[in-house]
Design a protein around this motif. Structure first.
Motif, mmCIF file in Angstrom:
data_model
loop_
_atom_site.group_PDB
_atom_site.id
_atom_site.type_symbol
_atom_site.label_atom_id
_atom_site.label_comp_id
_atom_site.label_asym_id
_atom_site.label_seq_id
_atom_site.Cartn_x
_atom_site.Cartn_y
_atom_site.Cartn_z
ATOM 1 N N VAL B 15 -0.055 -4.427 7.354
ATOM 2 C CA VAL B 15 0.407 -5.700 7.907
ATOM 3 C C VAL B 15 0.377 -5.571 9.422
ATOM 4 C CG1 VAL B 15 2.246 -7.426 7.927
ATOM 5 C CG2 VAL B 15 1.995 -5.914 5.958
ATOM 6 N N GLU B 16 -0.401 -6.413 10.037
ATOM 7 C CA GLU B 16 -0.503 -6.381 11.507
ATOM 8 C C GLU B 16 -0.612 -4.962 12.053
ATOM 9 O OE1 GLU B 16 2.614 -8.683 13.235
ATOM 10 O OE2 GLU B 16 1.918 -10.540 12.309
ATOM 11 N N ASN B 18 0.002 -2.189 10.967
ATOM 12 C CA ASN B 18 0.878 -1.118 10.469
ATOM 13 C C ASN B 18 0.649 -0.890 8.991
ATOM 14 O OD1 ASN B 18 2.266 -0.891 12.998
ATOM 15 N ND2 ASN B 18 3.336 -2.780 12.447
ATOM 16 N N ILE B 20 2.155 -0.240 5.876
ATOM 17 C CA ILE B 20 3.543 -0.327 5.396
ATOM 18 C C ILE B 20 3.679 0.362 4.041
ATOM 19 C CG2 ILE B 20 5.446 -1.884 4.874
ATOM 20 C CD1 ILE B 20 4.581 -2.266 7.725
ATOM 21 N N PRO B 39 15.987 1.108 0.598
ATOM 22 C CA PRO B 39 16.768 0.570 1.715
ATOM 23 C C PRO B 39 15.973 -0.497 2.460
ATOM 24 C CG PRO B 39 15.868 2.709 2.289
ATOM 25 C CD PRO B 39 15.508 2.474 0.861
ATOM 26 N N ASN B 40 16.642 -1.142 3.376
ATOM 27 C CA ASN B 40 15.971 -2.158 4.191
ATOM 28 C C ASN B 40 14.791 -1.554 4.929
ATOM 29 O OD1 ASN B 40 17.557 -4.309 3.543
ATOM 30 N ND2 ASN B 40 19.040 -3.900 5.177
ATOM 31 N N GLY B 41 13.713 -2.267 4.937
ATOM 32 C CA GLY B 41 12.542 -1.822 5.680
ATOM 33 C C GLY B 41 11.680 -0.822 4.939
ATOM 34 N N SER B 42 12.007 -0.569 3.678
ATOM 35 C CA SER B 42 11.224 0.443 2.954
ATOM 36 C C SER B 42 9.888 -0.124 2.457
ATOM 37 C CB SER B 42 12.036 1.003 1.782
ATOM 38 O OG SER B 42 12.460 -0.051 0.944
ATOM 39 N N GLY B 43 9.756 -1.451 2.478
ATOM 40 C CA GLY B 43 8.476 -2.044 2.078
ATOM 41 C C GLY B 43 8.555 -2.850 0.794
ATOM 42 N N LYS B 44 9.762 -3.164 0.356
ATOM 43 C CA LYS B 44 9.915 -3.887 -0.911
ATOM 44 C C LYS B 44 9.266 -5.274 -0.860
ATOM 45 C CE LYS B 44 14.449 -3.688 -0.894
ATOM 46 N NZ LYS B 44 14.715 -3.027 0.410
ATOM 47 N N SER B 45 9.631 -6.024 0.191
ATOM 48 C CA SER B 45 9.074 -7.376 0.279
ATOM 49 C C SER B 45 7.578 -7.333 0.530
ATOM 50 C CB SER B 45 9.753 -8.173 1.399
ATOM 51 O OG SER B 45 11.094 -8.428 1.043
ATOM 52 N N THR B 46 7.140 -6.337 1.293
ATOM 53 C CA THR B 46 5.703 -6.193 1.545
ATOM 54 C C THR B 46 4.948 -6.033 0.231
ATOM 55 O OG1 THR B 46 6.202 -5.174 3.666
ATOM 56 C CG2 THR B 46 3.980 -4.823 2.786
ATOM 57 N N TYR B 57 -1.498 -9.805 4.406
ATOM 58 C CA TYR B 57 -1.093 -8.539 3.777
ATOM 59 C C TYR B 57 -2.339 -7.919 3.163
ATOM 60 C CZ TYR B 57 3.726 -9.716 4.688
ATOM 61 O OH TYR B 57 4.905 -10.004 5.325
ATOM 62 N N GLN B 89 12.770 -13.557 -1.525
ATOM 63 C CA GLN B 89 14.025 -13.083 -0.941
ATOM 64 C C GLN B 89 14.639 -14.195 -0.087
ATOM 65 O OE1 GLN B 89 13.660 -9.481 1.391
ATOM 66 N NE2 GLN B 89 15.845 -9.443 1.876
HETATM 67 N N1 ADP Z 1 4.789 -9.666 9.004
HETATM 68 C C1 ADP Z 1 5.056 -8.406 9.407
HETATM 69 N N2 ADP Z 1 4.474 -7.931 10.517
HETATM 70 C C2 ADP Z 1 4.715 -6.677 10.941
HETATM 71 N N3 ADP Z 1 5.533 -5.838 10.324
HETATM 72 C C3 ADP Z 1 6.145 -6.242 9.219
HETATM 73 C C4 ADP Z 1 5.939 -7.551 8.696
HETATM 74 N N4 ADP Z 1 6.672 -7.687 7.588
HETATM 75 C C5 ADP Z 1 7.310 -6.518 7.433
HETATM 76 N N5 ADP Z 1 7.005 -5.654 8.394
HETATM 77 C C6 ADP Z 1 7.505 -4.268 8.542
HETATM 78 O O1 ADP Z 1 7.232 -3.600 7.350
HETATM 79 C C7 ADP Z 1 8.297 -2.766 6.974
HETATM 80 C C8 ADP Z 1 8.744 -3.113 5.579
HETATM 81 O O2 ADP Z 1 9.336 -4.402 5.585
HETATM 82 P P1 ADP Z 1 9.755 -5.137 4.239
HETATM 83 O O3 ADP Z 1 8.646 -5.063 3.292
HETATM 84 O O4 ADP Z 1 10.251 -6.469 4.595
HETATM 85 O O5 ADP Z 1 10.944 -4.225 3.753
HETATM 86 P P2 ADP Z 1 12.114 -4.516 2.728
HETATM 87 O O6 ADP Z 1 11.778 -5.742 1.961
HETATM 88 O O7 ADP Z 1 12.151 -3.302 1.888
HETATM 89 O O8 ADP Z 1 13.362 -4.656 3.527
HETATM 90 C C9 ADP Z 1 9.369 -2.922 8.021
HETATM 91 O O9 ADP Z 1 9.253 -1.861 8.933
HETATM 92 C C10 ADP Z 1 9.007 -4.239 8.676
HETATM 93 O O10 ADP Z 1 9.407 -4.225 10.018
#
Ligand code: ADP
Ligand code: MG
Lengths: 470, 270
Positions: B15-16, B18, B20, B39-46, B57, B89
């Motif tokens: 994603v952009e 990075n 993930i 935990p938060n930021g682990s990549g669940k929503s990704t 994505y 979410q």
């Molecule tokens: N659109 C995006 N652009 C850049 N980075 C992203 C984007 N969405 C998520 N991230 C990064 O990807 C990582 C995982 O995010 P996310 O999937 O939302 O985690 P979670 O749902 O587990 O909290 C985080 O470090 C977040 O900052």
């Protein structure tokens, strides 16, 4: 400068649904361009009183003297010498659809006009090129003294009442295009609703341009007498040509004490039409005037329906929707002028720009000195669908009184990737998702329309969204 | 053992710029409930967004098969058509579009493509929706409200479940459906998801969550712990219990945001 053929299409479906044309037939067509000779020809054909002929000639001088406006849209390609100013399509106007010449009737059939008349209208008029070809008011309303006709007939049959109001609300020197209309006006609607009469179904007029390079200059005068109520609706379409046409109308509305009048426009010109229209209403004591102004088509629209609040208790509402697609510029908005104290007004403008289109909100709020207790609320929202499209806001305020209550709100939003993805994740295509978001965006205005027009509006929006996604 | 419904192998998501998700494997069979915890930021929503096909994505490596189809190149609407569903979410508001109109349009769009399943659903939609709304304790007036516009967090989540029940997908991906819900709302929402699973014995759910409390209601068959874009541990429900008792630290994960103490443990009363 002829644009490419593919460029002039608004949406994929416009051409077949509205952009079709039939063979041009006319009983009279003036030469290209405009001079005093053309004015005399128009006057001769109409066999109208001398005062009107003089009015036209004076207006032409004003038109010729006034410079082209340089604000608003780009008018540099507008060539007045290319236009046919008067095209008479048939010898007589029809009182029934059977009396209307066959090709013309077929056009209106295709546009669903007679059908609407049957279903939900109190009266219906149809103009083709320069002249009204059909006009009908249901007997029920005629017997209650309502007059609904084309403006030429009104000049013949109700000269006194017409003369009393004609050009008093929009004088010829108001602006260049009002002057042009005053010089060459033809057709349009005349409505008189007597005191206390409440016309509960809409009165509709439909304007159609068929031939190339034609100018349409209808002149509409609507009078809602004391305590009366009515709703007038105008629609319009034209074939998609690669050369330009011109539509310059003048609409004057008077709403007398306690009256309530609504004027709805669904403007759907093909995108080779310059649409330069002056619309103005005067609202008197305790009356309500509403403009519902939807602009979907045309190449360039410059139109700012205005309401002069003349006496205490008057209320004005302007609801404006503009959708600008490829090669379109909608310069729309509204003006409210508070001439009297204890008056209120509300402007809600919603614009959508897509596919490189441009929409501008241009509005004026004016409050004269000593107009106490004035309430004004202006809200304009713009939705931009892609990075090639543009939206601007030009809100002008001239407030010469302290004791007023004025609210102004403006938002610009880009269509959200998140919204699109959310809808697509539920099975909508990108196109469907786009059009759902746009329909939702303009819903606050569409919900004000009678059901039939709301359906029509949503269908037109959908049509315009088609082909917008590459 | 049921048929493989979702098979993810060595998935990498960018994603952009990075990366993930960095090499993720997951197999979900028909009728299974999987929990993905992290935990938060682990990549669940990704992960959830990518499975649903969100533009931006990018799958840089690995494969994703759903119901026997490679879905990597499919548009979101095609995935919906295939029977994937994502409960967001953060559900998105669509001002001016009523819930009822939205659901009917979605069903019409799905059935237009010739999928018989959606045609069947459409036939009984009006009757079913009333029942679902009642079960989810959603006021019938909400059918005329604009989708998620001005809804509270809990109302939005219930609206997601209403869509789940309406669309009856093969796989429901629930992204933090539990977050921001009080105990009663969590119960109502969980019951909704359970109802969907009971109605569709072959359907599966991928329950993505930070906390285990929703798992009290939606007993998962498998639990996976996600950290920094990788599944670092997989097992049965006991993993969630360990996580509850010992926290993410027990898995060597730094949880920056421990959040509120979850109500009612996995051994709780429900
Ligand atoms: N659109 C995006 N652009 C850049 N980075 C992203 C984007 N969405 C998520 N991230 C990064 O990807 C990582 C995982 O995010 P996310 O999937 O939302 O985690 P979670 O749902 O587990 O909290 C985080 O470090 C977040 O900052
Ligand atoms: Mg998340």
């Amino acid at each position: 400068m002829a644009p490419h053929k593919e460029q002039i299409e608004i949406g994929r479906g416009y051409k077949e649904k509205y952009g079709f044309h039939v063979e041009e037939k006319s009983v009279f067509k003036s030469k290209r361009g405009l001079d005093h000779g053309v004015i005399d020809q128009i006057s001769d054909h109409k066999n109208e009183p001398d005062w009107m002929r003089e009015f036209r000639h004076k207006a032409l001088d004003i038109f010729l003297a006034k410079p082209m406006p340089t604000w608003g849209g780009d008018l540099t390609h507008m060539n007045f010498d290319e236009i046919y100013y008067y095209l008479k399509p048939a010898e007589h106007k029809g009182d029934t659809w059977e009396d209307v010449p066959e090709e013309i009737k077929r056009t209106f059939d295709k546009l669903g006009i007679p059908e609407s008349e049957q279903k939900f209208l109190a009266g219906s008029g149809a103009q083709y090129e320069s002249e009204s070809v059909y006009h009908k008011l249901k007997d029920e309303w005629e017997s209650r003294g309502v007059i609904f006709s084309d403006t030429d007939s009104a000049l013949r049959e109700h000269e006194d009442i017409l003369k009393k109001y004609f050009a008093t609300i929009v004088p010829p020197n108001d602006n260049k295009f009002a002057a042009l209309n005053s010089a060459v006006w033809s057709g349009g609607s005349f409505l008189y609703v007597p005191p206390g009469v409440k016309v509960d179904l809409p009165l509709q007029a439909y304007f159609r341009i068929n031939a190339k390079n034609v100018g349409q200059f209808e002149r509409t005068l609507l009078i809602c007498d004391e305590g009366a109520q009515a709703h007038y609706v105008e629609g319009c379409t034209a074939p998609s040509y690669s050369t330009d046409s011109l539509h310059a109308a003048v609409v004057e509305v008077v709403v007398k004490q306690g009256g309530r009048f609504r004027y709805t426009t669904i403007q759907n010109w093909s995108s080779n039409v310059y649409n330069l229209v002056t619309k103005r209403a005067q609202a008197f004591k305790d009356s309500t005037m509403e403009w519902v102004d939807a602009n979907l088509g045309s190449k360039l629209t410059m139109k700012y329906p205005s309401i002069y609040l003349m006496e205490p208790g008057a209320r004005g509402d302007i609801l404006s929707v503009a959708c600008a697609g490829k090669n379109q510029h909608q310069d729309a908005g509204g003006k409210v002028v508070h001439v009297a104290p204890h008056t209120s007004s509300h402007i809600l403008s919603k614009s959508v720009s897509q596919n490189g289109g441009r929409s501008s909100y241009r509005g004026l709020v004016k409050v004269y000195p000593k107009c106490k207790d004035v309430k004004v609320n202006v809200c304009c929202d713009a939705l931009i669908m892609d990075k090639d499209s543009r939206s601007d806001t030009y809100p002008y305020m001239e407030i010469d009184e302290k004791n007023v209550n004025i609210g102004h709100e403006a938002t610009v939003s880009k269509i959200g990737d998140e919204q699109l993805f959310y809808l697509r994740s539920r099975g909508l295509s990108e196109e469907q998702a786009n059009s759902m978001i746009v329909s939702g965006f303009i819903e606050p205005i569409v919900k004000e329309l009678p059901m039939e027009y709301a359906v029509e509006m949503n269908r037109l929006i959908q049509l315009q969204m088609e082909g917008s996604v590459g | 053992m049921g048929k493989e419904l979702l098979k993810i192998e060595n998935l990498h998501i960018r994603v952009e710029e990075n990366e993930i998700i960095q090499g993720l494997d997951l197999t979900v069979r028909e009728g299974e409930v999987h929990a993905v915890m992290g935990p938060n930021g682990s990549g669940k929503s990704t992960l959830a967004y990518t499975l649903m096909g969100r533009p931006g994505y990018e799958i840089t490596k690995g494969s994703v098969c759903f119901d026997g189809q490679d879905i990597r190149e499919m548009e979101p609407e095609e995935r919906a058509q295939a029977g994937l569903f994502l409960s967001f979410q953060y559900p998105i508001a669509i001002p001016g579009v009523t819930v009822g109109h939205f659901l009917m349009t979605a069903l019409a769009a799905l059935s237009e493509k010739g999928n018989g399943r959606y045609k069947e659903i459409r036939k009984t939609f009006r009757k079913d929706i009333k029942k679902y709304m009642e079960g989810l304790k959603i006021d019938p007036a909400f059918a005329q409200r604009y989708l998620n516009d001005g809804f509270s967090g809990g109302e939005k989540k219930r609206m997601e479940i209403l869509q789940l029940l309406t669309l009856q997908p093969k796989l429901a991906i629930m992204d933090e459906t539990d977050s921001g819900l009080d105990i009663d709302a969590l119960k109502v929402v969980s019951q909704g998801v359970s109802e969907y699973l009971v109605q569709n014995p072959k359907a599966s759910a991928l329950v993505i969550t930070h906390y285990q409390r929703i798992l009290n209601h939606l007993k998962p068959h498998f639990v996976h712990i996600l950290s920094k874009g990788k599944i670092i541990s997989s097992g049965g429900p006991e993993l969630a219990i360990k996580l509850e008792n010992e926290g993410y630290r027990a898995f060597g994960i730094e949880d920056r945001e421990p959040g509120p103490q979850p109500e009612g443990g996995i051994h709780g009363t429900t």
